[in-house]
Write a protein that holds these residues in place. Structure first.
Motif, mmCIF file in Angstrom:
data_model
loop_
_atom_site.group_PDB
_atom_site.id
_atom_site.type_symbol
_atom_site.label_atom_id
_atom_site.label_comp_id
_atom_site.label_asym_id
_atom_site.label_seq_id
_atom_site.Cartn_x
_atom_site.Cartn_y
_atom_site.Cartn_z
ATOM 1 N N TYR A 146 0.904 -1.127 -0.008
ATOM 2 C CA TYR A 146 -0.051 0.105 -0.061
ATOM 3 C C TYR A 146 0.862 1.188 -0.052
ATOM 4 O O TYR A 146 0.645 2.195 -0.804
ATOM 5 C CB TYR A 146 -0.775 0.107 1.155
ATOM 6 N N TYR A 147 1.889 1.359 0.731
ATOM 7 C CA TYR A 147 2.627 2.426 0.803
ATOM 8 C C TYR A 147 3.666 2.825 -0.138
ATOM 9 O O TYR A 147 3.787 3.719 -0.504
ATOM 10 C CB TYR A 147 3.389 2.583 2.319
ATOM 11 N N LEU A 148 4.000 1.717 -0.585
ATOM 12 C CA LEU A 148 5.015 1.656 -1.847
ATOM 13 C C LEU A 148 4.287 2.298 -3.147
ATOM 14 O O LEU A 148 4.785 3.028 -3.810
ATOM 15 C CB LEU A 148 5.376 0.350 -2.298
ATOM 16 N N THR A 149 3.116 1.986 -3.331
ATOM 17 C CA THR A 149 2.153 2.299 -4.436
ATOM 18 C C THR A 149 1.662 3.593 -4.302
ATOM 19 O O THR A 149 1.276 4.348 -5.118
ATOM 20 C CB THR A 149 1.253 1.393 -4.785
ATOM 21 N N ASN A 150 1.530 4.192 -2.994
ATOM 22 C CA ASN A 150 0.945 5.469 -2.609
ATOM 23 C C ASN A 150 2.116 6.493 -2.668
ATOM 24 O O ASN A 150 1.841 7.665 -3.417
ATOM 25 C CB ASN A 150 0.377 5.558 -1.462
ATOM 26 N N VAL A 151 3.438 5.887 -2.562
ATOM 27 C CA VAL A 151 4.551 6.870 -2.623
ATOM 28 C C VAL A 151 4.946 7.398 -4.020
ATOM 29 O O VAL A 151 5.256 8.359 -4.132
ATOM 30 C CB VAL A 151 5.736 6.438 -1.532
ATOM 31 N N VAL A 152 4.760 6.057 -4.597
ATOM 32 C CA VAL A 152 5.255 6.096 -6.100
ATOM 33 C C VAL A 152 4.017 6.035 -6.996
ATOM 34 O O VAL A 152 3.428 4.885 -7.323
ATOM 35 C CB VAL A 152 6.222 5.128 -6.545
ATOM 36 N N ASP A 153 3.127 7.218 -7.206
ATOM 37 C CA ASP A 153 1.907 6.786 -7.828
ATOM 38 C C ASP A 153 1.892 5.969 -9.126
ATOM 39 O O ASP A 153 0.996 5.433 -9.574
ATOM 40 C CB ASP A 153 1.439 8.253 -8.146
ATOM 41 N N GLY A 154 3.220 6.062 -9.905
ATOM 42 C CA GLY A 154 3.297 5.317 -11.133
ATOM 43 C C GLY A 154 3.227 3.804 -11.094
ATOM 44 O O GLY A 154 3.096 3.362 -12.212
ATOM 45 N N LEU A 155 3.228 3.526 -9.702
ATOM 46 C CA LEU A 155 3.410 1.883 -9.450
ATOM 47 C C LEU A 155 2.199 1.476 -9.490
ATOM 48 O O LEU A 155 2.136 0.163 -9.279
ATOM 49 C CB LEU A 155 4.256 1.683 -8.397
ATOM 50 N N VAL A 156 0.987 2.316 -9.263
ATOM 51 C CA VAL A 156 -0.306 1.578 -8.927
ATOM 52 C C VAL A 156 -0.736 0.570 -9.914
ATOM 53 O O VAL A 156 -0.995 -0.489 -9.736
ATOM 54 C CB VAL A 156 -1.393 2.799 -8.556
ATOM 55 N N PRO A 157 -0.896 0.994 -11.453
ATOM 56 C CA PRO A 157 -1.205 0.086 -12.435
ATOM 57 C C PRO A 157 -0.289 -1.271 -12.352
ATOM 58 O O PRO A 157 -0.678 -2.140 -12.664
ATOM 59 C CB PRO A 157 -1.296 0.740 -13.676
ATOM 60 N N TYR A 158 0.811 -0.824 -12.182
ATOM 61 C CA TYR A 158 1.843 -1.987 -12.290
ATOM 62 C C TYR A 158 1.678 -2.869 -11.027
ATOM 63 O O TYR A 158 1.835 -4.231 -11.310
ATOM 64 C CB TYR A 158 3.395 -1.393 -12.230
ATOM 65 N N GLY A 159 1.410 -2.327 -9.980
ATOM 66 C CA GLY A 159 1.068 -3.017 -8.841
ATOM 67 C C GLY A 159 0.004 -3.784 -9.193
ATOM 68 O O GLY A 159 -0.158 -5.099 -8.555
ATOM 69 N N LEU A 160 -1.089 -3.412 -9.613
ATOM 70 C CA LEU A 160 -2.483 -4.099 -9.729
ATOM 71 C C LEU A 160 -2.189 -5.324 -10.664
ATOM 72 O O LEU A 160 -2.557 -6.308 -10.418
ATOM 73 C CB LEU A 160 -3.454 -3.086 -10.284
#
Length: 243
Positions: free
Chosen positions: A182-196
């Motif tokens: 959660y914190y990793l994808t919120n700190v680096v916004d571009g990681l959200v689609p990659y994380g999903l």
């Protein structure tokens, strides 16, 4: 954040809920075990393909989604190459009881890390209900896993209470990994689609590599197939209902 903590804790606690029956009886029929595993596979398949991947596509390109899915698959493949798969019911490894029990617990704990990441990443998206759906799907997968781990430990002459406690604790790592995701994808916004998409790849790996083969291994393929489709439809229905 509160929703994340609640979802990840409930998902992790499902391991203990699954292990709870071990305090009262020691066996479960292969038929019902296969039906439960297949139902869980359907739930996770729908969560990956109808929730995680569409959400990732809405945020970024098809290429990023492909990279994320493949990375999720490769990470779990790497974990399996490091930690040997152990059939909890028919283990024939030439290990002492204590050593074998430690190996099983370590393997299950490490395999729970990407599941926790899946939950955490899902809560980092714009649609908060997605996190709840993924936590629900992962929790369903954790329940039979908790039962089998506890059953294995009892067969290794571990007391019922200790087996229940150890099986429950294997799920606790999911809370930590969910918060990290959660914190990793919120700190680096571009990681959200990659994380999903990473979460989707990890879930699809579990479905195809573990749940479906195990649900078809004891001659109950027909019942397991119906259960898989039922789980798929249930999760699609939940997704539509929560929109």
């Amino acid at each position: 954040m509160e929703d994340l903590l609640m979802g990840s804790i409930l998902s992790a606690m499902a391991t203990g809920v699954g292990a709870l029956p071990i305090l009262f009886f020691r066996t479960v029929t292969h038929r019902w075990r296969d039906i439960l595993l297949a139902f869980t596979a359907g739930i996770m398949m729908a969560a990956a393909t109808f929730s995680l991947i569409p959400q990732a596509l809405s945020k970024d390109s098809f290429l990023i989604v492909c990279l994320g899915v493949l990375t999720g698959m490769l990470v779990l493949t790497l974990l399996e190459s490091i930690i040997p798969h152990i059939d909890l019911e028919h283990s024939r490894m030439n290990l002492s009881m204590d050593t074998q029990a430690i190996l099983v617990l370590s393997a299950i704990t490490l395999h729970n890390i990407p599941e926790g990441l899946s939950v955490g990443v899902s809560y980092s998206g714009d649609q908060n209900e997605l996190g709840g759906l993924i936590a629900f799907a992962i929790g369903l997968q954790n329940a039979p896993e908790g039962f089998l781990v506890a059953l294995f430990l009892i067969n290794q002459r571990v007391s019922r209470l200790k087996a229940f406690f150890l099986a429950t604790m294997t799920g606790s790592v999911e809370v930590v990994s969910a918060i990290s995701g959660y914190y990793l994808t919120n700190v680096v916004d571009g990681l959200v689609p990659y994380g999903l998409s990473f979460a989707a790849g990890a879930m699809l790996f579990i479905v195809y590599k573990e749940l479906i083969p195990e649900s078809h291994g004891d001659g109950h393929a027909g019942a397991a197939t119906l259960s898989f489709i039922t789980g798929l439809l249930v999760m699609i229905g939940l997704t539509e209902w929560l929109k």
